[in-house]
Each structure stands twice: as structure tokens, then as C-alpha cells.
Design a protein around this motif. Structure first.
Motif, PDB file in Angstrom:
ATOM      1  N   HIS A   1       0.839  -1.200   0.000  1.00 37.45           N
ATOM      2  CA  HIS A   1       0.000   0.000   0.000  1.00 37.45           C
ATOM      3  C   HIS A   1       0.868   1.242   0.000  1.00 37.45           C
ATOM      4  O   HIS A   1       2.089   1.153   0.155  1.00 37.45           O
TER       5      HIS A   1
ATOM      6  N   HIS B   1       0.787   5.705   1.157  1.00 42.65           N
ATOM      7  CA  HIS B   1       0.101   6.799   1.850  1.00 42.65           C
ATOM      8  C   HIS B   1       0.431   8.108   1.138  1.00 42.65           C
ATOM      9  O   HIS B   1       1.598   8.512   1.135  1.00 42.65           O
TER      10      HIS B   1
ATOM     11  N   GLN C   1       3.746   8.259   6.230  1.00 45.43           N
ATOM     12  CA  GLN C   1       3.350   7.568   7.467  1.00 45.43           C
ATOM     13  C   GLN C   1       4.567   7.417   8.373  1.00 45.43           C
ATOM     14  O   GLN C   1       5.700   7.334   7.889  1.00 45.43           O
TER      15      GLN C   1
ATOM     16  N   HIS D   1       4.796  -0.004  -0.072  1.00 43.60           N
ATOM     17  CA  HIS D   1       5.457  -0.721   1.019  1.00 43.60           C
ATOM     18  C   HIS D   1       4.464  -1.630   1.731  1.00 43.60           C
ATOM     19  O   HIS D   1       3.259  -1.562   1.494  1.00 43.60           O
TER      20      HIS D   1
ATOM     21  N   HIS E   1       4.135  -3.523   5.971  1.00 40.28           N
ATOM     22  CA  HIS E   1       4.721  -3.748   7.285  1.00 40.28           C
ATOM     23  C   HIS E   1       3.952  -4.835   8.002  1.00 40.28           C
ATOM     24  O   HIS E   1       2.772  -5.049   7.715  1.00 40.28           O
TER      25      HIS E   1
HETATM   26 MN    MN Z   1       1.847   1.852   5.791  1.00 36.65          MN
END
Ligand code: MN
Length: 163
Positions: free
Chosen positions: A83, A85, A89, A124, A126
Motif C-alpha cells: 500500500h 500513503h 506515514q 510498502h 509492514h
Molecule cells: Mn503503511
């Protein structure tokens, strides 16, 4: 005789008071002793995650701050989809170990105490590693630039390449 009784009573009351006081302190300590600072929240049920993850929103978006903040816990193997942003972020890792990966780069090990700054519009993911859980606070600023853009899941093949 009377004097002795009074003395014993005083001693007894003193012991009782000390005992109660200690007990009270213990109770207060137990009440505030939580493993985590923020609540774990609710299990995430949308398709933007693989595996089991939990979310507690801490700050909802508004026009004053244009920021959302959430406490996210990933069980071992759990991760976000790829995803990006539009407003960037910041992740504050509060517990465990996990990984952060930008598209085209190797995954980076992240652990309790790490601060991860994710530039705007950078693809990216996480999440946790295969055998440890991860908890981070996700701060998403500049929401006026747009909200998160969800992409494809991190495949088991991609995930298996993390070290
Ligand atoms: Mn993120």
C-alpha cells in the motif's frame, strides 16, 4: 494489665495497618500494570491484511489535525497488503519485532523502539515476522492529500524472502 492490652492493641493495629497498606499498594500496582500502553482493539476483518491483526484507533481524522493514529498488533505471519500513503506515514514500534519493506528493496527488520518514516506515495508493507508478533503505532499525517491506497497482498513467496 490494661496497659499491656492497649500496647498489644496498638501493635496489632499497626501490623494490620501496614499489612493493609501494603496490600492496597499491591492492588494499585496490579490495576495499572498492563503489558501494553494502548488497547489491542479489535481484530481486523478487511482484505487489506494477511493473517491475524488487531487495530485500536487512537486518533480519528479531523480537519484540525488531518492525522489518523492507530495501534496495530500483528500476530506472527500477519502483514499488511502492499500500500501507499499520499501523506506519508510514521510507525512507532512499541513491542516485538517485524519487518518493513519498500517495493524493490530488501525487507528491514524493525523492533521495539524503532521509528520508521515512510515517504509519501511509496509502495510498502509492514507486519510481523513468521515467528514473532509486532505492535506499532501507525501515524498517518496529511490526510488532506488522500487516504491510504491499498494494493495487492504480500504473497507467501514475497514474504518467505524476508530474513
Ligand atoms: Mn503503511
Amino acid at each position: 494489665m490494661m496497659k499491656t492490652i492497649i500496647k498489644f492493641s496498638t501493635l496489632f493495629l499497626t501490623i494490620l495497618f501496614v499489612a493493609c497498606n501494603d496490600n492496597n499498594k499491591h492492588e494499585i500496582a496490579m490495576k495499572y500494570k498492563t503489558e501494553f500502553i494502548f488497547p489491542k482493539g479489535d481484530k481486523i476483518t478487511n482484505n487489506n491484511f494477511t493473517g491475524t491483526a488487531w487495530l485500536q484507533m487512537l486518533v480519528n481524522n479531523d480537519s484540525t489535525y488531518s492525522t489518523t493514529i492507530g495501534n496495530v498488533t500483528f500476530e506472527p505471519g500477519a502483514r499488511t497488503n502492499w500500500h501507499k500513503h499520499p501523506g506519508g506515514q510514521i510507525l512507532l514500534v512499541t513491542d516485538g519485532t517485524g519487518f518493513y519493506q519498500e517495493k524493490g528493496k530488501p525487507a528491514q527488520l524493525i523492533r521495539k523502539g524503532d521509528v520508521v518514516k515512510i515517504p509519501p506515495d511509496t509502495e510498502h508493507w509492514h507486519g510481523a515476522g513468521p515467528s514473532n508478533s509486532l505492535t506499532h503505532i501507525a501515524i498517518s499525517p496529511n490526510t488532506d492529500k488522500g487516504s491510504v491506497v491499498w494494493l495487492q497482498p504480500v504473497t507467501d513467496g514475497e514474504y518467505s524472502k524476508i530474513k
